[in-house]
Design a protein around this motif. Sequence first.
Motif, PDB file in Angstrom:
ATOM      1  N   VAL A 221     -13.393 117.541  70.189  1.00 33.67           N
ATOM      2  CA  VAL A 221     -14.352 118.515  69.239  1.00 33.67           C
ATOM      3  C   VAL A 221     -15.377 117.474  68.721  1.00 33.67           C
ATOM      4  CG1 VAL A 221     -14.092 119.655  67.092  1.00 33.67           C
ATOM      5  CG2 VAL A 221     -12.209 119.736  68.481  1.00 33.67           C
ATOM      6  N   ILE A 222     -16.544 117.861  69.132  1.00 31.79           N
ATOM      7  CA  ILE A 222     -17.698 117.230  68.902  1.00 31.79           C
ATOM      8  C   ILE A 222     -18.546 117.803  67.630  1.00 31.79           C
ATOM      9  CG2 ILE A 222     -19.782 116.000  69.815  1.00 31.79           C
ATOM     10  CD1 ILE A 222     -17.143 115.330  71.173  1.00 31.79           C
TER      11      ILE A 222
ATOM     12  N   SER B   3     -11.359 119.937  59.915  1.00 29.62           N
ATOM     13  CA  SER B   3     -10.215 120.690  59.581  1.00 29.62           C
ATOM     14  C   SER B   3      -9.482 121.268  60.855  1.00 29.62           C
ATOM     15  CB  SER B   3     -10.186 121.729  58.753  1.00 29.62           C
ATOM     16  OG  SER B   3      -9.186 122.418  58.381  1.00 29.62           O
ATOM     17  N   MET B   4     -10.623 121.743  61.661  1.00 30.85           N
ATOM     18  CA  MET B   4     -10.048 122.335  63.044  1.00 30.85           C
ATOM     19  C   MET B   4      -9.526 121.256  64.106  1.00 30.85           C
ATOM     20  SD  MET B   4     -12.072 124.404  66.259  1.00 30.85           S
ATOM     21  CE  MET B   4     -11.405 126.033  65.535  1.00 30.85           C
ATOM     22  N   ALA B   5     -10.043 120.200  64.088  1.00 33.42           N
ATOM     23  CA  ALA B   5      -9.937 118.946  64.737  1.00 33.42           C
ATOM     24  C   ALA B   5      -8.521 118.316  64.380  1.00 33.42           C
ATOM     25  CB  ALA B   5     -10.903 117.939  64.689  1.00 33.42           C
ATOM     26  N   LYS B   6      -8.520 118.358  63.010  1.00 33.50           N
ATOM     27  CA  LYS B   6      -6.876 117.831  62.416  1.00 33.50           C
ATOM     28  C   LYS B   6      -5.998 118.705  62.703  1.00 33.50           C
ATOM     29  CE  LYS B   6      -6.170 118.381  58.180  1.00 33.50           C
ATOM     30  NZ  LYS B   6      -6.097 118.583  56.542  1.00 33.50           N
ATOM     31  N   ASN B   7      -6.078 119.852  62.867  1.00 35.33           N
ATOM     32  CA  ASN B   7      -5.023 120.569  63.088  1.00 35.33           C
ATOM     33  C   ASN B   7      -4.793 120.795  64.833  1.00 35.33           C
ATOM     34  OD1 ASN B   7      -3.709 121.909  60.680  1.00 35.33           O
ATOM     35  ND2 ASN B   7      -6.118 121.985  60.328  1.00 35.33           N
ATOM     36  N   LEU B   8      -5.600 120.298  65.669  1.00 40.14           N
ATOM     37  CA  LEU B   8      -5.650 120.341  67.161  1.00 40.14           C
ATOM     38  C   LEU B   8      -4.996 118.859  67.469  1.00 40.14           C
ATOM     39  CD1 LEU B   8      -8.808 122.248  68.148  1.00 40.14           C
ATOM     40  CD2 LEU B   8      -6.413 123.001  68.506  1.00 40.14           C
ATOM     41  N   ASP B   9      -4.087 118.893  68.638  1.00 37.42           N
ATOM     42  CA  ASP B   9      -3.667 117.785  69.277  1.00 37.42           C
ATOM     43  C   ASP B   9      -5.030 117.317  70.164  1.00 37.42           C
ATOM     44  OD1 ASP B   9      -2.554 115.413  69.753  1.00 37.42           O
ATOM     45  OD2 ASP B   9      -1.196 116.445  71.290  1.00 37.42           O
ATOM     46  N   ALA B  10      -5.989 116.696  69.541  1.00 36.43           N
ATOM     47  CA  ALA B  10      -7.252 116.513  70.219  1.00 36.43           C
ATOM     48  C   ALA B  10      -8.132 115.524  69.496  1.00 36.43           C
ATOM     49  CB  ALA B  10      -8.054 117.796  70.197  1.00 36.43           C
ATOM     50  N   GLN B  11      -8.920 114.831  70.023  1.00 30.46           N
ATOM     51  CA  GLN B  11     -10.125 113.806  69.610  1.00 30.46           C
ATOM     52  C   GLN B  11     -11.212 114.287  68.952  1.00 30.46           C
ATOM     53  OE1 GLN B  11     -11.499 110.818  72.338  1.00 30.46           O
ATOM     54  NE2 GLN B  11     -10.750 109.236  70.924  1.00 30.46           N
ATOM     55  N   MET B  12     -11.448 114.118  67.686  1.00 29.99           N
ATOM     56  CA  MET B  12     -12.635 114.493  67.134  1.00 29.99           C
ATOM     57  C   MET B  12     -13.604 113.201  67.281  1.00 29.99           C
ATOM     58  SD  MET B  12     -13.680 115.592  63.273  1.00 29.99           S
ATOM     59  CE  MET B  12     -15.321 115.690  62.947  1.00 29.99           C
TER      60      MET B  12
ATOM     61  N   LYS C 214      -2.764 131.624  65.624  1.00 30.88           N
ATOM     62  CA  LYS C 214      -2.120 131.849  64.328  1.00 30.88           C
ATOM     63  C   LYS C 214      -2.111 131.035  63.380  1.00 30.88           C
ATOM     64  CE  LYS C 214      -1.104 136.840  65.145  1.00 30.88           C
ATOM     65  NZ  LYS C 214       0.024 137.850  65.036  1.00 30.88           N
ATOM     66  N   THR C 215      -1.280 130.126  63.765  1.00 31.89           N
ATOM     67  CA  THR C 215      -0.894 128.684  62.760  1.00 31.89           C
ATOM     68  C   THR C 215      -2.061 127.999  62.769  1.00 31.89           C
ATOM     69  OG1 THR C 215       1.516 128.497  63.976  1.00 31.89           O
ATOM     70  CG2 THR C 215       0.590 126.749  62.998  1.00 31.89           C
ATOM     71  N   LEU C 216      -2.953 127.800  63.845  1.00 29.09           N
ATOM     72  CA  LEU C 216      -4.247 126.961  63.809  1.00 29.09           C
ATOM     73  C   LEU C 216      -5.030 127.612  62.432  1.00 29.09           C
ATOM     74  CD1 LEU C 216      -6.111 124.657  64.425  1.00 29.09           C
ATOM     75  CD2 LEU C 216      -6.927 126.545  66.457  1.00 29.09           C
TER      76      LEU C 216
ATOM     77  N   THR D  37       1.461 121.297  61.761  1.00 27.14           N
ATOM     78  CA  THR D  37       1.715 121.435  63.162  1.00 27.14           C
ATOM     79  C   THR D  37       0.554 121.363  64.035  1.00 27.14           C
ATOM     80  OG1 THR D  37       3.472 123.021  62.257  1.00 27.14           O
ATOM     81  CG2 THR D  37       2.605 123.210  64.850  1.00 27.14           C
ATOM     82  N   LEU D  38       0.520 120.157  64.727  1.00 28.23           N
ATOM     83  CA  LEU D  38      -0.509 119.990  65.645  1.00 28.23           C
ATOM     84  C   LEU D  38      -0.596 121.114  66.846  1.00 28.23           C
ATOM     85  CD1 LEU D  38      -0.700 116.119  65.741  1.00 28.23           C
ATOM     86  CD2 LEU D  38      -2.445 117.706  64.610  1.00 28.23           C
ATOM     87  N   ILE D  39      -1.652 121.730  67.183  1.00 29.89           N
ATOM     88  CA  ILE D  39      -1.802 122.679  68.209  1.00 29.89           C
ATOM     89  C   ILE D  39      -2.062 121.819  69.638  1.00 29.89           C
ATOM     90  CG2 ILE D  39      -2.462 124.887  68.996  1.00 29.89           C
ATOM     91  CD1 ILE D  39      -0.850 124.887  66.437  1.00 29.89           C
TER      92      ILE D  39
END
Length: 327
Positions: free
Chosen positions: A103-104, A54-63, A8-10, A206-208
């Motif tokens: 996230v590609i 935007s999705m990648a920015k809010n995930l603790d992940a590498q885009m 929900k935060t994401l 908040t990084l998910i």
Amino acid sequence: MSAREAIKTLQAQMETSIIGQGELIRQMIVGLLANGHLLLESLPGLAKTRAVKSMAKNLDAQMRRIQFTPDLLPSDITGTEVLHQQGGQNVFQFQPGPIFGNVILADEINRAPAKVQAALLEAMEERQITVAGATHKMPDLFIVMATQNPIEQEGTYPLPEAQLDRFLMKVLVDYPDRDSEIGVLELVRGEEVAAVTAGGAAADVTLIEPERVFEARKEIHGVHVAPAIEQYIMAIVDATRHPDHYDKTLGTWIQIGSSPRGGIALERTSRVNAWLEGRPHVTPDDVRAMAHGVLRHRIILSYDASAEGIHADQVIDKILELVAVPA
């Protein structure tokens, strides 16, 4: 933070930077939780690339972003072996390509020739690539979001059906309404002001963590699918393959129906939709909500349908109207 709170935060944080595209954000969340890849199609400037960023920015992940062009080579995506000197000897070492990310963003995927498009197939389906006989696995969190422009045909290479079938869903992005577009103007103006002010610091987000996504997927595996719902899903898929059994007009519209991947994707995304709605079981409404995104790129329309100006979504509307809904 629980898995549900994290998702929900994401979604909420994405909605602050993507205005007027709530359905797009929802479908991207579904793709993430269903562990599938998405094909995003729209006219230029409707926030496809921005939404993926935007999705990648809010995930603790590498885009990783891959800008597809006609001169791209498969090794530009997968990586290649590079000659190095080590201890006075020449040694080949694998240099990973941009496909090795979480996230590609495959931007304008239909601008690349068939060899390059095919380079994605193994990575998308098998979650691995093979270079010089060695297999290299993708990260646990791995999702490809490809974009394409439907109106520019010159210098493009339409995706073959085999690759289209690898995408969990095809998402059509439409224009935002007038009020939302006013919000877009204000958002862009605010970002420009923030960029020139002292420091220009980005807003806190908040990084998910990927672990929250994996926890959500485990919960989704536990969402119950009743036998009647399974029968309903398969009836919808069957209607794409034998449309003349349901309606003569429908039979003239469809040339080739959905593959078994369509049924698998419809069941999986229906469970995700039920979970997002807070239900422990799948209802017919969940199936109907996901049917268009899952099936629109898996149906090949006939010449008659094209001549009449019939689109895939209209065909799916007709199928949902004809197939009996379980009580």
